[in-house]
Write a protein that holds these residues in place. Sequence first.
Motif, mmCIF file in Angstrom:
data_model
loop_
_atom_site.group_PDB
_atom_site.id
_atom_site.type_symbol
_atom_site.label_atom_id
_atom_site.label_comp_id
_atom_site.label_asym_id
_atom_site.label_seq_id
_atom_site.Cartn_x
_atom_site.Cartn_y
_atom_site.Cartn_z
ATOM 1 N N ILE A 112 2.438 1.702 -3.418
ATOM 2 C CA ILE A 112 1.481 2.215 -4.419
ATOM 3 C C ILE A 112 1.288 3.715 -4.210
ATOM 4 O O ILE A 112 1.306 4.503 -5.164
ATOM 5 C CB ILE A 112 0.142 1.446 -4.332
ATOM 6 C CG1 ILE A 112 0.341 0.022 -4.871
ATOM 7 C CG2 ILE A 112 -0.971 2.164 -5.088
ATOM 8 C CD1 ILE A 112 -0.844 -0.900 -4.681
ATOM 9 N N GLN A 113 1.127 4.115 -2.945
ATOM 10 C CA GLN A 113 0.912 5.542 -2.680
ATOM 11 C C GLN A 113 2.144 6.370 -3.060
ATOM 12 O O GLN A 113 2.027 7.446 -3.635
ATOM 13 C CB GLN A 113 0.502 5.758 -1.222
ATOM 14 C CG GLN A 113 -0.970 5.386 -1.048
ATOM 15 C CD GLN A 113 -1.375 5.081 0.384
ATOM 16 O OE1 GLN A 113 -0.530 5.013 1.275
ATOM 17 N NE2 GLN A 113 -2.670 4.881 0.613
ATOM 18 N N ALA A 114 3.313 5.821 -2.781
ATOM 19 C CA ALA A 114 4.550 6.545 -3.133
ATOM 20 C C ALA A 114 4.687 6.663 -4.650
ATOM 21 O O ALA A 114 5.076 7.710 -5.178
ATOM 22 C CB ALA A 114 5.757 5.824 -2.543
ATOM 23 N N TRP A 115 4.353 5.595 -5.371
ATOM 24 C CA TRP A 115 4.444 5.645 -6.840
ATOM 25 C C TRP A 115 3.482 6.686 -7.399
ATOM 26 O O TRP A 115 3.819 7.423 -8.318
ATOM 27 C CB TRP A 115 4.096 4.289 -7.458
ATOM 28 C CG TRP A 115 5.090 3.217 -7.183
ATOM 29 C CD1 TRP A 115 6.427 3.367 -6.916
ATOM 30 C CD2 TRP A 115 4.839 1.813 -7.139
ATOM 31 N NE1 TRP A 115 7.011 2.152 -6.713
ATOM 32 C CE2 TRP A 115 6.066 1.179 -6.844
ATOM 33 C CE3 TRP A 115 3.716 1.016 -7.315
ATOM 34 C CZ2 TRP A 115 6.184 -0.195 -6.732
ATOM 35 C CZ3 TRP A 115 3.821 -0.348 -7.214
ATOM 36 C CH2 TRP A 115 5.041 -0.952 -6.915
ATOM 37 N N ARG A 116 2.282 6.722 -6.816
ATOM 38 C CA ARG A 116 1.302 7.694 -7.338
ATOM 39 C C ARG A 116 1.740 9.125 -7.025
ATOM 40 O O ARG A 116 1.469 10.036 -7.802
ATOM 41 C CB ARG A 116 -0.080 7.409 -6.749
ATOM 42 C CG ARG A 116 -0.721 6.192 -7.421
ATOM 43 C CD ARG A 116 -2.223 6.223 -7.277
ATOM 44 N NE ARG A 116 -2.854 5.191 -8.067
ATOM 45 C CZ ARG A 116 -3.630 4.235 -7.578
ATOM 46 N NH1 ARG A 116 -3.875 4.186 -6.272
ATOM 47 N NH2 ARG A 116 -4.189 3.354 -8.376
ATOM 48 N N ALA A 117 2.426 9.286 -5.889
ATOM 49 C CA ALA A 117 2.932 10.629 -5.563
ATOM 50 C C ALA A 117 4.015 11.019 -6.570
ATOM 51 O O ALA A 117 4.111 12.161 -6.987
ATOM 52 C CB ALA A 117 3.488 10.640 -4.139
ATOM 53 N N GLU A 151 -8.494 1.117 -0.116
ATOM 54 C CA GLU A 151 -7.405 2.083 0.071
ATOM 55 C C GLU A 151 -6.569 2.252 -1.194
ATOM 56 O O GLU A 151 -6.249 3.357 -1.586
ATOM 57 C CB GLU A 151 -6.446 1.580 1.170
ATOM 58 C CG GLU A 151 -6.939 1.758 2.573
ATOM 59 C CD GLU A 151 -6.759 3.194 3.051
ATOM 60 O OE1 GLU A 151 -5.681 3.759 2.813
ATOM 61 O OE2 GLU A 151 -7.698 3.739 3.661
ATOM 62 N N ALA A 152 -6.238 1.121 -1.812
ATOM 63 C CA ALA A 152 -5.280 1.151 -2.930
ATOM 64 C C ALA A 152 -5.882 1.742 -4.199
ATOM 65 O O ALA A 152 -5.149 2.267 -5.037
ATOM 66 C CB ALA A 152 -4.753 -0.252 -3.197
ATOM 67 N N GLN A 153 -7.206 1.635 -4.354
ATOM 68 C CA GLN A 153 -7.863 2.203 -5.545
ATOM 69 C C GLN A 153 -7.150 1.751 -6.832
ATOM 70 O O GLN A 153 -6.729 2.569 -7.660
ATOM 71 C CB GLN A 153 -7.888 3.737 -5.465
ATOM 72 C CG GLN A 153 -8.710 4.278 -4.311
ATOM 73 C CD GLN A 153 -10.217 4.253 -4.620
ATOM 74 O OE1 GLN A 153 -10.694 4.850 -5.559
ATOM 75 N NE2 GLN A 153 -10.961 3.523 -3.792
ATOM 76 N N LEU A 182 0.836 -1.201 0.000
ATOM 77 C CA LEU A 182 0.000 0.000 0.000
ATOM 78 C C LEU A 182 0.878 1.260 0.000
ATOM 79 O O LEU A 182 0.646 2.185 -0.774
ATOM 80 C CB LEU A 182 -0.919 -0.024 1.220
ATOM 81 C CG LEU A 182 -2.120 0.892 1.156
ATOM 82 C CD1 LEU A 182 -2.953 0.658 -0.088
ATOM 83 C CD2 LEU A 182 -2.990 0.684 2.393
ATOM 84 N N ASP A 183 1.898 1.247 0.857
ATOM 85 C CA ASP A 183 2.821 2.392 0.906
ATOM 86 C C ASP A 183 3.506 2.586 -0.435
ATOM 87 O O ASP A 183 3.686 3.708 -0.906
ATOM 88 C CB ASP A 183 3.924 2.173 1.963
ATOM 89 C CG ASP A 183 3.342 2.108 3.361
ATOM 90 O OD1 ASP A 183 2.179 2.511 3.519
ATOM 91 O OD2 ASP A 183 4.056 1.642 4.262
#
Length: 468
Positions: A311-316, A348-350, A308-309
């Motif tokens: 994925i969020q970092a990649w999207r950032a 969460e991951a969308q 999850l972290d």
Amino acid sequence: MSELRRIPVPAKDPVTGIPAAAPKVGFVSLGCPKALVDSEQILTQLRAEGYDTAKTYEGADLVIVNTCGFIDAAVQESLDAIGEAIAANGKVIVTGCLGAKKDAAGDDIIMKIHPKVLAVTGPHAVGEVMNSVHLHLPKPHEPFFDLVPAQGIKLTPKHYAYLKISEGCNHRCSFCIIPSMRGDLVSRPIADLMLEAENLFKAGVKELLVISQDTSAYGVDVKFRSGFWNGRPVKTHMTQLVEALGQLARQYGAWVRLHYVYPYPHVDQVIPMMTGENILPYLDIPLQHAHPDVLKRMKRPASGEKNLDRIQAWRAMNPDLVIRSTFIAGFPGETEEEFEYLLDFLKEAQIDRLGCFAYSPVEGATANEIANPVPEEVREERRARVMLLQEEISAKRLQAKIGKTVRVLIDEVGAKEAIGRSAADAPEIDGVVHIKRSLVPGKKLVVGEFADVVITSADAHDLWASVA
Ligand code: SF4
């Protein structure tokens, strides 16, 4: 006229009678018997493919110099031979031990002294040498014998193609029998891949789909050794492959899409390369589950806790990134609580594009021996719950695209509408963009060409658009 003195090669094969028009390669062979065997193999391959050999530099269309790098005198002799070939002919490919040598600064010795050489490889590199020969002196085409086009026979439409970068897999996921059928990972040489990619682009491919069992592991089996492409060393490594493919795709105005990427640390370096111009901001990353205990039972290569972290970092890092993934519902031993953990993860991951399969006990998979198998109707019911949730997520994410202009590759043109795919849509597995046919001259939609379209509506899977 300077003679190619070091290895006597007949100008014409008396047995095959290769016609005089065949492209001619001059060959200089230096060094030890191992190098001589390399020379023999290259010459054999040249003959097998219909190339002729030349006795003089001037009579050759291209010269190959097989070098020695053992002692200083041998190095000098090799460098002199390369210089001589460049002066007399101009088109020179270098192979052999000196090709693999670096100077104290870590630079390639040959490229530094003779920057005009077309390509450099190390020893035992028949395939890489032949790839360079094909690139700079295309293979003679024999219409009566050579029925296979340079890009090979493809079953996909002319404008997209798959590039398989490796075979087999080093992991042993408990639900999968691929390693027992195909063995451990074997990465294809990077020069072969680059040549195949170039032939595909030359043949009109506008989207290249990189596939394997584990794209992130590319090169692990050969310890990420360096190959050569366009005379430059390129590591057998995912990041360098993606970079090189991106550069090549730019020359042909094409897209590269990555499939089966496992979330190894170096994937972080690939995300910024996904600008959308040539490397698509699309990551097909098979996660299979989110609960750490289920992933442990699955024996998955990357543990779930950090996904999850990541994925969020990649999207950032790259807000345009589209993530596709696959999941298994009802894996043996999966409790309701573990399954709900997966649903929470998905909320969460969308994930943009998602496939979910009910666990299927493939014969020979070790997962079949895990305690507490989930009954079939529960597996199916859980799969349906995942898909229902995903429909909501997908619909919301696609709605957000309305009003935006996106670039699509046109797959079909019908009487009323055309079908295209954007960066977010891999062929066969994702949605499509339905485009109202434009009657405006100059905005004609053509299969295999790109078009910019404005998104007008969406459902949970597809988009609708008109020409921008
Ligand atoms: S599912 Fe696991 S074992 Fe099977 S190919 Fe993928 S990574 Fe390898």
